[in-house]
Design a protein around this motif. Structure first.
Motif, PDB file in Angstrom:
ATOM      1  N   ALA A  97       0.820  -1.221   0.000  1.00  0.00           N
ATOM      2  CA  ALA A  97       0.000   0.000   0.000  1.00  0.00           C
ATOM      3  C   ALA A  97       0.849   1.263   0.000  1.00  0.00           C
ATOM      4  CB  ALA A  97      -0.941  -0.002   1.200  1.00  0.00           C
ATOM      5  N   THR A  98       2.116   1.155   0.420  1.00  0.00           N
ATOM      6  CA  THR A  98       3.018   2.307   0.397  1.00  0.00           C
ATOM      7  C   THR A  98       3.590   2.546  -0.992  1.00  0.00           C
ATOM      8  OG1 THR A  98       5.037   1.043   0.903  1.00  0.00           O
ATOM      9  CG2 THR A  98       3.675   1.793   2.777  1.00  0.00           C
ATOM     10  N   GLY A  99       3.260   1.662  -1.932  1.00  0.00           N
ATOM     11  CA  GLY A  99       3.797   1.747  -3.280  1.00  0.00           C
ATOM     12  C   GLY A  99       5.038   0.923  -3.493  1.00  0.00           C
ATOM     13  N   ALA A 100       5.469   0.196  -2.470  1.00  0.00           N
ATOM     14  CA  ALA A 100       6.681  -0.612  -2.587  1.00  0.00           C
ATOM     15  C   ALA A 100       6.468  -1.792  -3.521  1.00  0.00           C
ATOM     16  CB  ALA A 100       7.109  -1.103  -1.214  1.00  0.00           C
ATOM     17  N   SER A 101       7.450  -2.069  -4.356  1.00  0.00           N
ATOM     18  CA  SER A 101       7.408  -3.250  -5.219  1.00  0.00           C
ATOM     19  C   SER A 101       8.349  -4.346  -4.721  1.00  0.00           C
ATOM     20  CB  SER A 101       7.792  -2.874  -6.652  1.00  0.00           C
ATOM     21  OG  SER A 101       9.099  -2.312  -6.686  1.00  0.00           O
ATOM     22  N   LYS A 102       9.200  -3.988  -3.759  1.00  0.00           N
ATOM     23  CA  LYS A 102      10.071  -4.961  -3.117  1.00  0.00           C
ATOM     24  C   LYS A 102      10.375  -4.464  -1.710  1.00  0.00           C
ATOM     25  CE  LYS A 102      14.465  -3.030  -4.762  1.00  0.00           C
ATOM     26  NZ  LYS A 102      15.726  -3.330  -5.485  1.00  0.00           N
ATOM     27  N   VAL A 103      10.938  -5.355  -0.893  1.00  0.00           N
ATOM     28  CA  VAL A 103      11.299  -4.993   0.465  1.00  0.00           C
ATOM     29  C   VAL A 103      12.613  -4.214   0.412  1.00  0.00           C
ATOM     30  CG1 VAL A 103      11.794  -5.822   2.788  1.00  0.00           C
ATOM     31  CG2 VAL A 103      10.143  -7.054   1.362  1.00  0.00           C
ATOM     32  N   ASP A 104      12.580  -2.969   0.866  1.00  0.00           N
ATOM     33  CA  ASP A 104      13.755  -2.097   0.823  1.00  0.00           C
ATOM     34  C   ASP A 104      14.873  -2.706   1.671  1.00  0.00           C
ATOM     35  OD1 ASP A 104      15.678  -0.129   1.058  1.00  0.00           O
ATOM     36  OD2 ASP A 104      14.309   1.445   1.718  1.00  0.00           O
ATOM     37  N   LEU A 393       7.328  -9.369  -2.908  1.00  0.00           N
ATOM     38  CA  LEU A 393       6.018  -8.785  -2.572  1.00  0.00           C
ATOM     39  C   LEU A 393       4.942  -9.236  -3.551  1.00  0.00           C
ATOM     40  CD1 LEU A 393       6.861  -5.129  -1.425  1.00  0.00           C
ATOM     41  CD2 LEU A 393       6.175  -7.085  -0.036  1.00  0.00           C
ATOM     42  N   GLU A 394       5.258 -10.230  -4.382  1.00  0.00           N
ATOM     43  CA  GLU A 394       4.257 -10.778  -5.311  1.00  0.00           C
ATOM     44  C   GLU A 394       3.180 -11.524  -4.523  1.00  0.00           C
ATOM     45  OE1 GLU A 394       3.941 -14.275  -8.692  1.00  0.00           O
ATOM     46  OE2 GLU A 394       5.871 -13.239  -8.395  1.00  0.00           O
ATOM     47  N   PRO A 395       1.914 -11.098  -4.588  1.00  0.00           N
ATOM     48  CA  PRO A 395       0.854 -11.754  -3.801  1.00  0.00           C
ATOM     49  C   PRO A 395       0.724 -13.231  -4.148  1.00  0.00           C
ATOM     50  CG  PRO A 395       0.078  -9.660  -4.705  1.00  0.00           C
ATOM     51  CD  PRO A 395       1.389  -9.952  -5.368  1.00  0.00           C
ATOM     52  N   GLY A 396       0.645 -14.064  -3.130  1.00  0.00           N
ATOM     53  CA  GLY A 396       0.434 -15.488  -3.322  1.00  0.00           C
ATOM     54  C   GLY A 396       1.674 -16.298  -3.616  1.00  0.00           C
ATOM     55  N   HIS A 397       2.809 -15.639  -3.837  1.00  0.00           N
ATOM     56  CA  HIS A 397       4.047 -16.376  -4.096  1.00  0.00           C
ATOM     57  C   HIS A 397       4.451 -17.104  -2.815  1.00  0.00           C
ATOM     58  CE1 HIS A 397       8.263 -17.195  -5.053  1.00  0.00           C
ATOM     59  NE2 HIS A 397       8.029 -16.833  -6.303  1.00  0.00           N
ATOM     60  N   PRO A 398       4.993 -18.326  -2.915  1.00  0.00           N
ATOM     61  CA  PRO A 398       5.411 -19.036  -1.699  1.00  0.00           C
ATOM     62  C   PRO A 398       6.415 -18.250  -0.860  1.00  0.00           C
ATOM     63  CG  PRO A 398       5.823 -20.385  -3.669  1.00  0.00           C
ATOM     64  CD  PRO A 398       5.198 -19.129  -4.126  1.00  0.00           C
ATOM     65  N   ASN A 399       7.199 -17.381  -1.521  1.00  0.00           N
ATOM     66  CA  ASN A 399       8.202 -16.593  -0.823  1.00  0.00           C
ATOM     67  C   ASN A 399       7.722 -15.159  -0.557  1.00  0.00           C
ATOM     68  OD1 ASN A 399      10.844 -16.251   0.313  1.00  0.00           O
ATOM     69  ND2 ASN A 399      11.495 -15.207  -1.550  1.00  0.00           N
TER      70      ASN A 399
END
Length: 525
Positions: A97-104, A393-399
């Motif tokens: 929701a913060t706009g992040a596409s990966k964990v910083d 941060l891909e929804p539903g990915h095992p990781n």
């Protein structure tokens, strides 16, 4: 036998005990522990903790570990998962929701609970002989009196210092600057933490003042960490996985490490006649690069917390490798698979120790990126790993990033078994390269008959992020041939990986080998 008129080094030979790792002080410490009556586990833990002082950009007590080991008189391999979990309140929806596409990687969100100290305390109690006080004494001593900064460490320090932030700059810079080779680095606050652990065990780290310092420091930067997350930290025993290549069995740690990737890669390579290829030629480099792309694509899809991944058997199935091998064109490079959404790293330490009773330890220990998250606790200067940036941060990915989950790890200890007997505990550092490094090491031994040291010395290449990194040890002609095959060839700025290995011979003699890409050595007695 090597050519003694050419640069290089011989294997180290001994009968009573052997250690190989990336810093001489740590090697010497391990041997001292063995001479004092400790076993291989005591020696490995003692030296590993010291490496957090000798190579603080690579590892430390704020990090994770994985361990493979055998017990004296037994060939059974045991595995221990010392990786930590994300705090229970970690929320992927809120982060997206913060706009992040990966964990910083430089944020508190990337900091998972350190798992190594719990694992070391557990292994000291269940497998060691001499107790935590004796095991931790060398690291306490050097943290207080200081360690001269080694050449490769200074090189890495300069490259990674930009990651340091806040209090970490006070603890890991000398008057605001990067230390030069030979300057003394001290960590007296860490000595105090280790002294408390030596006296009271893992609870001195995961509860009380030390834990309070870590939690307060992380929460001040937006972390979701709670004292309960630290108190609940716990290592986990696991069943090793393995695969066969020629006469050798490669034994690996199961997920959440990437050991299954190394086995899949070797299974793909087994479909090709590597012994007919020049070990330093373009044909072998091309086939390995293409197999790496396919194996890592499977890794990126499937590997995760062991509670959230269910495709390990698929990766280990030789039929999977046979199907993937048909996708390799010997005359043309394929595009790289979709890039990783998680961060990868190149900073780790690896240590292997074998004692006179035959106990063998293969231990890898890391804070992920150089200097980890760059965040250190305010009071004790504990540098936090950023292993959580290995989540997606891909929804539903095992990781997928999530509360209480372990991220996919790149660090993997290895062992080789032949005719039912463990013959070589080994490891290859280098972040994502490690699976390819394991496969290349095994191939160097099995396909080309290289000695242990030569197998580590040999030039390396690695298909990574759209490029084929080719070390300067390859000829310009090979680089051109690889370019002609469609690879985007580049000479890496930093040597690819670093490795350590010990061979346990049938006659009981130990052979040690250590990668010249690091500052360390092998030593026995």
């Amino acid at each position: 036998m090597r050519d003694f008129q050419m640069p290089g080094r011989s294997e180290v030979l001994a009968t009573n005990g052997m250690c190989a790792t990336s810093h001489p002080l740590a090697v010497q410490t391990a041997i001292d522990i063995l001479k004092r009556g400790g076993n291989a586990m005591d020696a490995a833990i003692s030296a590993a903790v010291l490496l957090g002082i000798c190579e603080p950009q690579m590892t430390g007590i704020g990090g994770d570990c994985f361990v493979l080991y055998t017990r004296a008189g037994s060939q059974q391999v045991h595995a221990l998962n010392g990786s930590g979990r994300a705090p229970r309140a970690a929320d992927p929806v809120a982060l997206r929701a913060t706009g992040a596409s990966k964990v910083d990687p430089g944020s508190a969100h990337a900091v998972t609970i350190p798992g190594a100290i719990d694992a070391f305390c557990h292994l000291s109690e269940t497998e060691g002989r001499i107790g935590l006080d004796a095991i931790l004494h060398p690291a306490i001593h050097y943290a207080e009196t200081g360690v001269p900064v080694a050449a490769r460490v200074a090189f890495d320090w300069q490259r990674d210092a930009a990651h340091l932030q806040g209090a970490a700059r006070d603890y890991y810079l000398l008057g605001g600057r990067v230390p030069q080779p030979g300057e003394i680095f001290r960590a007296p606050q860490q000595a105090e933490v280790l002294r408390r652990i030596a006296h009271a065990g893992r609870d001195a780290f995961y509860t009380g003042e030390v834990a309070e310092d870590m939690v307060a420091s992380l929460r001040a930067l937006g972390g979701a960490h709670e004292l309960d997350d630290f108190a609940a930290a716990g290592c986990m025993e696991a069943a090793p996985i393995d695969g066969s290549y020629k006469s050798l069995d490669l034994v690996e740690h199961p997920p959440n490490g990437q050991g299954a990737t190394a086995i899949l890669l070797l299974n793909i390579l087994s479909q090709f006649d590597l012994p007919s290829m020049d070990p330093l030629g373009s044909q072998r480099a091309h086939i390995e690069a293409e197999a790496t792309k396919l194996a890592y694509d499977a890794r990126n899809r499937f590997l995760a917390d062991p509670d959230h991944t269910h495709r390990t058997a698929h990766m280990l199935d030789p039929a999977t490798a046979r199907a993937l091998a048909t996708l390799i064109d010997p005359t043309k490079a394929m595009p790289d698979p979709a890039p990783l959404s998680e961060e990868v790293h190149k900073d780790t330490i690896y240590i292997t120790v074998v004692d006179r009773d035959g106990m063998a330890v293969s231990l890898i220990y890391s804070i992920f990126r150089g200097f980890g998250s760059g965040i250190a606790s305010d009071r004790f200067g504990i540098l936090f790993q950023n292993r959580g940036s290995g989540f997606t941060l891909e929804p539903g990915h095992p990781n997928e990033f999530g509360g209480g989950k372990r991220p996919m790890h790149t660090i993997i200890p290895g062992m080789l078994r032949q005719n039912g007997r463990i013959t070589v505990p080994f490891g290859v550092m280098g972040g994502p390269y490690q699976s390819t490094g394991h496969a290349r090491f095994v191939s160097n031994l099995a396909d080309y008959g290289m000695g242990l040291q030569a197998a580590l010395d040999a030039p390396r290449c690695f298909a990574d992020s759209g490029k084929l990194l080719v070390e300067r040890g390859y000829s310009d002609m090979v680089r051109q041939e690889l370019t002609d095959l469609g690879h985007a060839v580049a000479i890496p700025e930093v040597a690819i990986g670093g490795a350590q290995a010990i061979r346990i011979r049938d006659d009981g003699v130990l052979e040690g080998a250590s990668d010249p890409r690091k500052d360390g050595c092998a030593l026995g007695y």
